[in-house]
Structures are given as structure tokens and as C-alpha cells.
Design a protein around this motif. Structure first.
Motif, PDB file in Angstrom:
ATOM      1  N   PHE A 460       2.656 103.672  61.864  1.00 42.55           N
ATOM      2  CA  PHE A 460       2.910 105.081  62.159  1.00 42.55           C
ATOM      3  C   PHE A 460       4.401 105.388  62.048  1.00 42.55           C
ATOM      4  O   PHE A 460       4.799 106.497  61.693  1.00 42.55           O
ATOM      5  CB  PHE A 460       2.407 105.400  63.573  1.00 42.55           C
ATOM      6  N   ASN A 461       5.245 104.378  62.342  1.00 43.52           N
ATOM      7  CA  ASN A 461       6.704 104.541  62.287  1.00 43.52           C
ATOM      8  C   ASN A 461       7.328 103.619  61.246  1.00 43.52           C
ATOM      9  O   ASN A 461       8.448 103.135  61.436  1.00 43.52           O
ATOM     10  CB  ASN A 461       7.312 104.264  63.660  1.00 43.52           C
ATOM     11  N   ASN A 462       6.631 103.384  60.142  1.00 41.35           N
ATOM     12  CA  ASN A 462       7.110 102.446  59.123  1.00 41.35           C
ATOM     13  C   ASN A 462       8.180 103.121  58.251  1.00 41.35           C
ATOM     14  O   ASN A 462       7.940 103.501  57.099  1.00 41.35           O
ATOM     15  CB  ASN A 462       5.955 101.952  58.267  1.00 41.35           C
ATOM     16  N   PHE A 463       9.361 103.243  58.805  1.00 45.86           N
ATOM     17  CA  PHE A 463      10.450 103.961  58.141  1.00 45.86           C
ATOM     18  C   PHE A 463      10.990 103.200  56.931  1.00 45.86           C
ATOM     19  O   PHE A 463      11.284 103.786  55.890  1.00 45.86           O
ATOM     20  CB  PHE A 463      11.578 104.220  59.144  1.00 45.86           C
ATOM     21  N   VAL A 464      11.139 101.883  57.065  1.00 43.35           N
ATOM     22  CA  VAL A 464      11.787 101.085  56.017  1.00 43.35           C
ATOM     23  C   VAL A 464      11.035 101.196  54.696  1.00 43.35           C
ATOM     24  O   VAL A 464      11.640 101.366  53.624  1.00 43.35           O
ATOM     25  CB  VAL A 464      11.896  99.615  56.461  1.00 43.35           C
ATOM     26  N   LEU A 488       6.644 109.951  56.131  1.00 47.15           N
ATOM     27  CA  LEU A 488       5.981 109.826  57.416  1.00 47.15           C
ATOM     28  C   LEU A 488       6.757 110.655  58.420  1.00 47.15           C
ATOM     29  O   LEU A 488       7.879 111.110  58.141  1.00 47.15           O
ATOM     30  CB  LEU A 488       5.932 108.365  57.859  1.00 47.15           C
ATOM     31  N   LEU A 489       6.205 110.857  59.589  1.00 46.91           N
ATOM     32  CA  LEU A 489       6.905 111.665  60.589  1.00 46.91           C
ATOM     33  C   LEU A 489       8.281 111.089  60.912  1.00 46.91           C
ATOM     34  O   LEU A 489       9.240 111.827  61.114  1.00 46.91           O
ATOM     35  CB  LEU A 489       6.067 111.766  61.865  1.00 46.91           C
ATOM     36  N   VAL A 490       8.381 109.765  60.935  1.00 49.88           N
ATOM     37  CA  VAL A 490       9.655 109.151  61.297  1.00 49.88           C
ATOM     38  C   VAL A 490      10.697 109.372  60.201  1.00 49.88           C
ATOM     39  O   VAL A 490      11.860 109.659  60.497  1.00 49.88           O
ATOM     40  CB  VAL A 490       9.462 107.644  61.589  1.00 49.88           C
ATOM     41  N   SER A 491      10.312 109.264  58.929  1.00 51.18           N
ATOM     42  CA  SER A 491      11.270 109.512  57.845  1.00 51.18           C
ATOM     43  C   SER A 491      11.567 111.003  57.712  1.00 51.18           C
ATOM     44  O   SER A 491      12.683 111.394  57.354  1.00 51.18           O
ATOM     45  CB  SER A 491      10.728 108.959  56.520  1.00 51.18           C
ATOM     46  N   TYR A 492      10.573 111.842  57.998  1.00 53.56           N
ATOM     47  CA  TYR A 492      10.792 113.292  58.017  1.00 53.56           C
ATOM     48  C   TYR A 492      11.822 113.661  59.076  1.00 53.56           C
ATOM     49  O   TYR A 492      12.734 114.464  58.833  1.00 53.56           O
ATOM     50  CB  TYR A 492       9.453 113.978  58.284  1.00 53.56           C
ATOM     51  N   THR A 493      11.711 113.041  60.240  1.00 56.71           N
ATOM     52  CA  THR A 493      12.683 113.281  61.308  1.00 56.71           C
ATOM     53  C   THR A 493      14.070 112.828  60.887  1.00 56.71           C
ATOM     54  O   THR A 493      15.068 113.513  61.133  1.00 56.71           O
ATOM     55  CB  THR A 493      12.252 112.537  62.583  1.00 56.71           C
ATOM     56  N   TYR A 494      14.139 111.675  60.259  1.00 54.70           N
ATOM     57  CA  TYR A 494      15.431 111.151  59.800  1.00 54.70           C
ATOM     58  C   TYR A 494      16.077 112.094  58.795  1.00 54.70           C
ATOM     59  O   TYR A 494      17.285 112.354  58.856  1.00 54.70           O
ATOM     60  CB  TYR A 494      15.227 109.770  59.173  1.00 54.70           C
TER      61      TYR A 494
END
Length: 536
Positions: A460-464, A488-494
Motif C-alpha cells: 500500500f505504501n510501496n514508494f520505492v 500510489l497514494l504515498v507517491s502522490y503525496t510525495y
């Protein structure tokens, strides 16, 4: 008595060493707390104060003797987990961004320090050598002023003021060449020359000084409590400024976090002057996520894709990992040890290396995958520009990276399944496939359930993977924030936090991060409930 007396000095020494160590910790952290408070870092100052005060109490009080063994762990959890979480949630309720980084007082000081060059004209100057010192002679028309011998200090952190005295005649020698002026440029830039009539001069060019004045002055002078506008309205803000150059009035807008000018009707005009300051905006960012179509539509789309990706990642890696684990555990298979090593290799190679290798393999023009597909079928898929193909590529790469982990887990758990079950099933005429679905899968799923939930939360948080493989591209058309089809939501946030146009929006990114925390937190609670249920 002699024995006890001989033991006293070491005991006293250890006590004094403990006192000195605690005193040193208090002094150093006290200085750090004061420095952070002076720089406006109130949250970090408060955190340090609480941790240090708690630590001193725990390690000096007999009542808390047992707690000193768990205090480092609790302190680490507060510093690295609880505080960042609370700080992030706090930022989500502010307009904190690249253009609104500073506090109100810091921005106010910047506007108060702004200056402009007045209309008194330029003052030509010459630089003369006076031993190890220098003399600056300024002239305007027939007027001559001199600093006298001064030291040019380029290391000074602040501007240095020098009073000028009237000079009757120019020196007989010529001033130093322009090369000397350039060599002392930094030191000359820090000089403020004050004429006898108290006019301040700063260097404007290689051979000129010019007068400077404050650009903004307080609108309310001493004794004034309000200022009346031509339309009859009054201004009572003590922070209102008057632009000396054009006569416009500048006041802080506490809703947007910017200083703005007033128009003729007394209304705020323009987008605000930079830099801005941080103010609270309440639930504004959360409302934007739910109501702004430029954010809502990409957010929902990315959220759905994140859930699909995390689910598919778990299903694919589990299916392949479990199947391979059963194959390498098959006793009839020769060279099982070699197969195990080869199949675990993707897990041994650092993920970022594998991702970059796959990025090259999937290259549309030069990648080996398209080269093979082109030779065999005459096609060249656009892996990085077509949304469906890009998502498929991500799932393929992630499955390659994740199946060894599932395979290792299943290999260990397969050994706990009694062979009697397979023998009994064989006697009933069941084959390998029937045994796999009726015995192996049901018996593995129960102990695997918490690990699968943890794997879902990780993916769900696989940013790399997203950042190195696609960077979130291709972009979503119509989005008002940086958003990609493969984000993903985490890369969108970044991307919102560090790649936003017109100022990185840390407040909005923190709001989305808070929503992600709620989702992942719910998964963690679900994980705990499943583990507790299995334990019972």
C-alpha cells in the motif's frame, strides 16, 4: 568495618559520576532547547524538554527504578513515531508550503528590512590603499567625503556602518584599479556609509554608492490607534505598513498567510507578496480532497489503483510463492537445492537494482523485452506511456521482487503439515492438484493471514517501486496537483509535497498522509484482531 570503608570511595565516585553525567545532559539539552525556542521551533523545543525532563526523573527517582530499562524504547517511540505523526497531522491543518515556510514574525522582519535606492543620485567612489587598511572617498558633484583608513572585513556576518567626513581635496595619487574593487567586492557590499546629513549609502555598482531608505514604514505612528481610509473605513492593525515609494498600504491577511496591498476601496488585492507565513486553515485541505474535482478525481482514482495494486501484489506473490514452494519441496524433484537458491536470488539482490534493470528491459525503443516481442509478434508496447500497460509492468516487476519472500514463508510452513494427511488423501484417490487446494492451501492460509495483511500494508505504501520505475507517469489529465496514472497514494503525496507547481503544498500532502495513516492503521488493527483470534 575496614572492608566496608574500603568500598565507600568507589560508591561515592559512581554517584558523583552519575550526577556529573546528568548535569552534562541537562546543560547540553537546555542549551539546545533555548536555541530551538529562539529560532521559533517550539514543537521541537517542547519535545526535547519533555524527553529530557522525563529521563532525568526516571533515572534519578527510586520510585521509577524499574522504568529506566524501558525508558529508551519509549523515548525512541515518542521521538520517531508519535511525534512525527502528531506533527504531520498538525501541518495538515495549516497552509505550510514552500511559499509559507516562515512564521509571521520572520516575514514581518523581512518586510521591515526591505530598502530601496532613493532619488538622490549616485555617489562615485574611489578605493585607496592606506598601509594594510583602505580609504574610500565618495564624491557627488563638488562634494567629497572620506571614510578615513578602515579595514575591509569580508567575513563579517552583518553590515558595518562608517561615518563619512567632509574632505576638502582629492588625494594626489590615483585610486586603486577596478581589479582591487572586485577583489574586495564582498567586504564593500557589507558597508553602510553615513554622510554628515545622516544619509545612508550602499554600494550600487563597481564605482558607485547610492542612498538607501526603508521601503516600508509603520502605517500607525506613535500614539495612533487607527488610520482612516478615503472611503471612511479604518485600519487598526499594528502590523500595517506604508510603502514609502508608491504610498500603498500593506497589511497581513491572516486567512491566506500573505501580506497584501489595499486598493482604493480598502479591499485586499493581488495574490499576496512572497514570502508568506504559516497560518491555520482548519479542515480546508481535507475539504479540498473531497470537493475539488482537480484533486478529488485523481485522489479517488489513485486510491482505487492503490487498493487494486496492493491486493494484486499479495495475490500474485502468494500464488507464485506457494506454488514454487510446493515444487521445490517435492521429493521426486532432482537438484532441489539448486532450484531453491536460484528462486531466492531475486530476494537477495537489492530492490532498487532490480527495479532499474527492469526499467531498462521495458524500455520501448531499446529494451530487450520489446526487442523480443517485435521479432516474434511485430509489436512494440508503450510500457511507460499507456496507463494499462504501465500498471501491468508494475505488477510484473513487483511480483518478481515479492514472490521469494512468500516462497520462503511457505517452505517453512509446509514442513509443519503432517504427511499423514497427504497419505490419507492419496488412499482416497486424490491427486496432487486436489491435495494442493484441499489440504495445502487451507492449512497455510491461517498462519499466513497476518503476514498477508502486513504485506498488503507494505505494498500500500510501496514508494520505492513507483518512484524508480515510472515516477508515477503517465500524468492524469485534468488534475490540479501532480498526479499520475501509476501513482500510489504515498507517491502522490510525495509529488504534492515536493514537486508541486507554484510552491510545494506540505499542508495538503500532510492531509493525504493523515488519511493514509488511518487506512494503514485500520489494517494494523485488523492484523492484531486476526492474530489474537488465531492465538485463541
Amino acid at each position: 568495618m575496614g572492608l566496608s570503608a574500603s568500598k565507600q570511595p568507589p560508591a561515592k565516585l559512581s554517584i558523583w559520576l552519575k550526577v556529573l553525567l546528568i548535569a552534562l545532559v541537562v546543560v547540553l539539552n537546555g542549551y539546545a532547547i533555548i536555541a530551538m525556542y529562539a529560532n521559533g521551533e517550539f514543537a521541537f523545543a517542547l519535545l526535547t524538554l519533555v524527553i529530557v525532563a522525563s529521563g532525568v526523573y526516571v533515572f534519578t527517582s527510586k520510585k521509577t527504578y524499574a522504568h529506566r530499562y524501558i525508558f529508551p524504547g519509549i523515548a525512541g517511540m515518542v521521538v520517531f513515531i508519535i511525534f512525527p505523526l502528531v506533527y504531520t497531522i498538525g501541518i495538515s491543518f495549516t497552509n505550510y508550503s514552500a511559499t509559507n515556510l516562515l512564521t509571521f514574525n520572520q516575514v514581518l522582519q523581512q518586510f521591515e528590512s526591505k530598502t530601496y535606492t532613493d532619488d538622490s543620485g549616485a555617489f562615485k567612489f574611489g578605493l585607496y590603499q592606506r598601509g594594510e587598511d583602505f580609504e574610500i572617498i565618495v564624491e557627488q558633484g563638488e562634494l567629497l567625503y572620506s571614510t578615513g583608513p578602515i579595514e575591509l572585513d569580508s567575513q563579517s556576518a552583518v553590515s558595518i556602518a562608517h561615518e563619512l567626513s567632509v574632505l576638502n581635496a582629492k588625494p594626489s595619487e590615483k585610486p586603486l584599479a577596478i581589479k582591487a574593487v572586485i577583489q574586495n567586492k564582498d567586504a564593500l557590499d557589507k558597508l553602510i556609509l553615513v554622510t554628515p546629513n545622516e544619509q545612508e549609502l550602499v554600494r550600487k555598482g563597481l564605482r558607485e554608492f547610492a542612498g538607501i531608505k526603508p521601503l516600508f514604514t509603520p502605517l500607525l505612528q506613535d500614539g495612533q490607534s487607527s488610520y482612516s481610509l478615503p472611503n471612511g473605513e479604518t485600519i487598526t492593525s499594528e502590523f500595517a505598513k506604508l510603502n514609502v515609494k508608491d504610498g500603498r498600504i500593506l497589511i497581513p491577511n491572516m486567512e491566506t498567510g500573505y501580506f497584501q496591498y489595499l486598493d482604493d476601496q480598502g479591499e485586499l488585492t493581488g495574490r499576496g507578496l512572497k514570502p508568506g507565513f504559516t497560518v491555520g486553515v482548519g479542515w480546508e485541505h481535507f475539504k479540498r480532497v473531497l470537493t475539488d474535482e482537480g484533486i478529488k478525481q485523481p485522489f479517488v482514482q489513485i486510491f482505487v489503483w492503490t487498493v487494486i495494486f496492493a491486493t494484486c501484489a499479495v495475490v500474485f506473490t502468494l500464488a507464485i510463492g506457494m506454488l514454487l514452494a510446493c515444487l521445490v519441496q517435492w521429493e521426486e524433484l532432482k537438484g532441489r537445492a539448486i532450484y531453491r537458491v536460484l528462486l531466492i536470488l531475486p530476494y537477495a539482490v537489492p530492490a532498487f537494482i532490480s527495479i532499474l534493470v527492469f526499467k531498462g528491459l521495458f524500455n520501448q525503443n531499446f529494451g530487450e523485452i520489446n526487442m523480443i516481442l517485435g521479432n516474434l509478434f511485430g509489436i512494440s508496447p508503450a510500457w511507460f506511456t499507456d496507463p494499462v500497460l504501465a500498471k501491468s509492468m508494475i505488477l510484473i516487476v513487483n511480483t518478481w521482487l515479492g514472490y521469494p519472500y512468500m516462497m520462503i514463508l511457505c517452505m517453512g510452513m509446509l514442513k509443519s503439515i503432517p504427511d499423514d494427511l497427504y497419505e490419507a488423501s492419496a488412499m482416497d484417490g486424490a491427486g496432487p492438484i486436489t491435495n494442493f487446494f484441499n489440504i495445502t492451501v487451507p492449512l497455510l492460509m491461517k498462519p499466513l493471514a497476518p503476514l498477508l495483511i502486513a504485506s498488503f500494508a507494505f505494498n500500500f505504501n510501496n514508494f520505492v517501486l513507483i518512484d524508480l520505475l515510472t515516477g508515477g507517469l503517465p500524468d492524469i489529465i485534468g488534475a490540479s496537483t501532480p498526479a499520475g496514472e501509476t501513482d500510489l497514494l504515498v507517491s502522490y503525496t510525495y509529488r504534492i509535497a515536493f514537486q508541486g507547481d507554484g510552491g510545494n503544498n506540505y499542508g495538503l500532502a500532510s492531509a493525504i498522509a493523515t488519511l493514509i495513516f488511518l487506512v494503514v492503521g485500520a489494517l494494523a488493527l485488523l492484523n492484531l484482531r486476526i492474530m489474537k483470534k488465531n492465538a485463541n
